[in-house]
Structures are given as structure tokens and as C-alpha cells.
Design a protein around this motif. Structure first.
Motif, PDB file in Angstrom:
ATOM      1  N   TRP A 111       0.868  -1.170   0.000  1.00 40.12           N
ATOM      2  CA  TRP A 111       0.000   0.000   0.000  1.00 40.12           C
ATOM      3  C   TRP A 111       0.908   1.223   0.000  1.00 40.12           C
ATOM      4  O   TRP A 111       1.802   1.323   0.838  1.00 40.12           O
ATOM      5  CB  TRP A 111      -0.893   0.026   1.245  1.00 40.12           C
ATOM      6  CG  TRP A 111      -1.937  -1.044   1.271  1.00 40.12           C
ATOM      7  CD1 TRP A 111      -1.893  -2.218   1.971  1.00 40.12           C
ATOM      8  CD2 TRP A 111      -3.185  -1.034   0.573  1.00 40.12           C
ATOM      9  NE1 TRP A 111      -3.044  -2.941   1.746  1.00 40.12           N
ATOM     10  CE2 TRP A 111      -3.855  -2.237   0.899  1.00 40.12           C
ATOM     11  CE3 TRP A 111      -3.806  -0.132  -0.294  1.00 40.12           C
ATOM     12  CZ2 TRP A 111      -5.114  -2.560   0.385  1.00 40.12           C
ATOM     13  CZ3 TRP A 111      -5.053  -0.456  -0.793  1.00 40.12           C
ATOM     14  CH2 TRP A 111      -5.697  -1.652  -0.457  1.00 40.12           C
ATOM     15  N   VAL A 112       0.698   2.127  -0.947  1.00 40.48           N
ATOM     16  CA  VAL A 112       1.534   3.325  -1.063  1.00 40.48           C
ATOM     17  C   VAL A 112       0.634   4.544  -0.919  1.00 40.48           C
ATOM     18  O   VAL A 112      -0.384   4.660  -1.599  1.00 40.48           O
ATOM     19  CB  VAL A 112       2.255   3.365  -2.443  1.00 40.48           C
ATOM     20  CG1 VAL A 112       3.038   4.655  -2.605  1.00 40.48           C
ATOM     21  CG2 VAL A 112       3.163   2.152  -2.595  1.00 40.48           C
ATOM     22  N   ARG A 113       1.032   5.430  -0.028  1.00 39.57           N
ATOM     23  CA  ARG A 113       0.267   6.669   0.151  1.00 39.57           C
ATOM     24  C   ARG A 113       0.246   7.455  -1.159  1.00 39.57           C
ATOM     25  O   ARG A 113       1.256   7.542  -1.851  1.00 39.57           O
ATOM     26  CB  ARG A 113       0.866   7.528   1.264  1.00 39.57           C
ATOM     27  CG  ARG A 113       0.620   6.945   2.656  1.00 39.57           C
ATOM     28  CD  ARG A 113       0.949   7.925   3.774  1.00 39.57           C
ATOM     29  NE  ARG A 113       0.463   9.275   3.564  1.00 39.57           N
ATOM     30  CZ  ARG A 113      -0.804   9.686   3.805  1.00 39.57           C
ATOM     31  NH1 ARG A 113      -1.690   8.836   4.239  1.00 39.57           N
ATOM     32  NH2 ARG A 113      -1.148  10.933   3.614  1.00 39.57           N
ATOM     33  N   ILE A 114      -0.899   8.007  -1.476  1.00 37.89           N
ATOM     34  CA  ILE A 114      -1.048   8.725  -2.737  1.00 37.89           C
ATOM     35  C   ILE A 114      -0.064   9.884  -2.833  1.00 37.89           C
ATOM     36  O   ILE A 114       0.493  10.139  -3.893  1.00 37.89           O
ATOM     37  CB  ILE A 114      -2.507   9.178  -2.920  1.00 37.89           C
ATOM     38  CG1 ILE A 114      -3.368   7.930  -3.146  1.00 37.89           C
ATOM     39  CG2 ILE A 114      -2.650  10.152  -4.073  1.00 37.89           C
ATOM     40  CD1 ILE A 114      -4.846   8.148  -3.120  1.00 37.89           C
ATOM     41  N   ASP A 115       0.208  10.550  -1.718  1.00 40.53           N
ATOM     42  CA  ASP A 115       1.149  11.672  -1.762  1.00 40.53           C
ATOM     43  C   ASP A 115       2.607  11.218  -1.884  1.00 40.53           C
ATOM     44  O   ASP A 115       3.505  12.027  -2.005  1.00 40.53           O
ATOM     45  CB  ASP A 115       0.963  12.601  -0.565  1.00 40.53           C
ATOM     46  CG  ASP A 115       1.157  11.917   0.781  1.00 40.53           C
ATOM     47  OD1 ASP A 115       1.506  10.717   0.828  1.00 40.53           O
ATOM     48  OD2 ASP A 115       0.939  12.590   1.804  1.00 40.53           O
ATOM     49  N   GLU A 116       2.863   9.902  -1.911  1.00 39.04           N
ATOM     50  CA  GLU A 116       4.217   9.371  -2.077  1.00 39.04           C
ATOM     51  C   GLU A 116       4.398   8.639  -3.412  1.00 39.04           C
ATOM     52  O   GLU A 116       5.425   8.010  -3.656  1.00 39.04           O
ATOM     53  CB  GLU A 116       4.558   8.421  -0.925  1.00 39.04           C
ATOM     54  CG  GLU A 116       4.607   9.121   0.423  1.00 39.04           C
ATOM     55  CD  GLU A 116       4.879   8.158   1.572  1.00 39.04           C
ATOM     56  OE1 GLU A 116       4.894   6.929   1.356  1.00 39.04           O
ATOM     57  OE2 GLU A 116       5.071   8.646   2.692  1.00 39.04           O
ATOM     58  N   LEU A 117       3.404   8.715  -4.294  1.00 40.49           N
ATOM     59  CA  LEU A 117       3.465   7.983  -5.556  1.00 40.49           C
ATOM     60  C   LEU A 117       4.616   8.421  -6.458  1.00 40.49           C
ATOM     61  O   LEU A 117       5.090   7.639  -7.276  1.00 40.49           O
ATOM     62  CB  LEU A 117       2.144   8.103  -6.313  1.00 40.49           C
ATOM     63  CG  LEU A 117       0.971   7.342  -5.703  1.00 40.49           C
ATOM     64  CD1 LEU A 117      -0.304   7.633  -6.478  1.00 40.49           C
ATOM     65  CD2 LEU A 117       1.241   5.855  -5.652  1.00 40.49           C
ATOM     66  N   ASP A 118       5.076   9.666  -6.305  1.00 41.55           N
ATOM     67  CA  ASP A 118       6.182  10.153  -7.134  1.00 41.55           C
ATOM     68  C   ASP A 118       7.458   9.339  -6.941  1.00 41.55           C
ATOM     69  O   ASP A 118       8.337   9.369  -7.793  1.00 41.55           O
ATOM     70  CB  ASP A 118       6.474  11.626  -6.829  1.00 41.55           C
ATOM     71  CG  ASP A 118       5.419  12.546  -7.402  1.00 41.55           C
ATOM     72  OD1 ASP A 118       4.767  12.166  -8.395  1.00 41.55           O
ATOM     73  OD2 ASP A 118       5.231  13.645  -6.854  1.00 41.55           O
ATOM     74  N   ARG A 119       7.567   8.625  -5.842  1.00 38.29           N
ATOM     75  CA  ARG A 119       8.764   7.833  -5.558  1.00 38.29           C
ATOM     76  C   ARG A 119       8.788   6.509  -6.315  1.00 38.29           C
ATOM     77  O   ARG A 119       9.769   5.782  -6.257  1.00 38.29           O
ATOM     78  CB  ARG A 119       8.852   7.561  -4.058  1.00 38.29           C
ATOM     79  CG  ARG A 119       9.005   8.826  -3.241  1.00 38.29           C
ATOM     80  CD  ARG A 119       9.050   8.598  -1.742  1.00 38.29           C
ATOM     81  NE  ARG A 119       9.629   7.339  -1.367  1.00 38.29           N
ATOM     82  CZ  ARG A 119       9.217   6.624  -0.319  1.00 38.29           C
ATOM     83  NH1 ARG A 119       8.238   7.046   0.432  1.00 38.29           N
ATOM     84  NH2 ARG A 119       9.803   5.488  -0.031  1.00 38.29           N
TER      85      ARG A 119
END
Length: 153
Positions: A111-119
Motif C-alpha cells: 500500500w503506497v500513500r497517494i502523496d508518495e506515488l512520485d517515488r
């Protein structure tokens, strides 16, 4: 009448402002993250296929809501139908990808936080970009045409 495309399903599942992603590693292209899913079997409807694929790959149970994107790979004659799905139950655990026997190609799930998708390098790039900008307002169906799967960065 002969089918012109093979069909895959993928699921965009959002839970607690995080999205479920799986990581693939193939011998003929760079590793990437994507939404979980796989091929529709000959005796399945799309909703049954998406539920089965997500359970196989992640042990998560989902309920499909709507189609949010279509992605066509012209050279492979492949159509991916991407669903928005509600999380129902299940603790995330990496499963398997029966579509690719042999050396595991499915190597991680998280599960990846939406605000961390750039990573993360997420495919399809266009949907990942839409998700980052307006994840709570995805409602239209987008069609992404790609000449070949090998073309995707």
C-alpha cells in the motif's frame, strides 16, 4: 468470430488514502510498479476475473465499481481494462502471478500513500499521473493507446 485482443484486468484500490501496487520484474524490460491484475480466463466475466486476480496476487478481496481506464497495446493485441475497486477485506500478502510461470515476476506488493506515488515508477504512467492529481474524483474512462509493451519506459 475470432477475438482480436487478449484481455487483462487491473484494479485501482484505494484504502486510507493509499493505493495498492505490485512490482514486476521481467527479463526483457526494466522493473516497474503497477496496479494488480492479470488475464481474463476463457470462462470468466470481467468482474470475476478482477476479483480472482487480486486475490491471487495480493490475498485482498475487492468489489469492482467501475471501469476508469482502458489501455490498448497494439502490437501485442492486448486490451487492459482498469477498474476502480472497493477494498472489502484481507491482509496484504504477496501471492503469485500464474500468467508468468517459472521465475517469479511478481516480487512485491504494498500500500503506497497517494502523496508518495512520485517515488515509484508506476504503469500506466497516464493513470498514475491522474491519480496523483485528483484521486478522489476519478470517474471518466480514459483510453491509452500504446504501440507495444516494450515501448513503455
Amino acid at each position: 468470430m475470432k477475438n482480436t485482443h487478449r484481455i487483462k484486468v487491473r484494479a485501482l484500490i484505494i484504502k486510507n488514502e493509499s493505493v495498492l501496487l505490485v512490482r514486476h520484474e521481467h527479463h526483457d524490460r526494466p522493473p516497474f510498479w503497477c496496479f494488480p491484475g492479470g488475464f481474463v480466463e476463457s470462462d470468466e466475466d470481467l468482474f470475476s476475473a478482477i476479483k480472482r486476480e487480486i486475490r491471487e496476487e495480493t490475498q485482498v478481496v475487492v468489489s469492482p465499481r467501475s471501469v476508469i481506464a482502458l489501455q490498448e497495446f497494439k502490437r501485442e493485441s492486448l486490451l487492459e481494462v482498469i477498474f476502480s475497486c472497493d477494498y472489502v477485506s484481507g491482509k496484504l500478502k504477496l501471492g503469485s502471478d500464474p500468467d508468468n510461470p517459472g521465475i517469479p515476476t511478481l516480487v512485491d506488493a504494498k500500500w503506497v500513500r497517494i502523496d508518495e506515488l512520485d517515488r515509484f515508477k508506476i504503469l500506466p504512467v497516464q493513470l498514475a499521473s491522474l491519480l496523483k492529481n485528483s484521486w478522489d474524483n476519478l470517474c471518466s474512462v480514459e483510453l491509452f493507446q500504446i504501440e507495444t509493451m516494450r515501448e513503455v519506459p
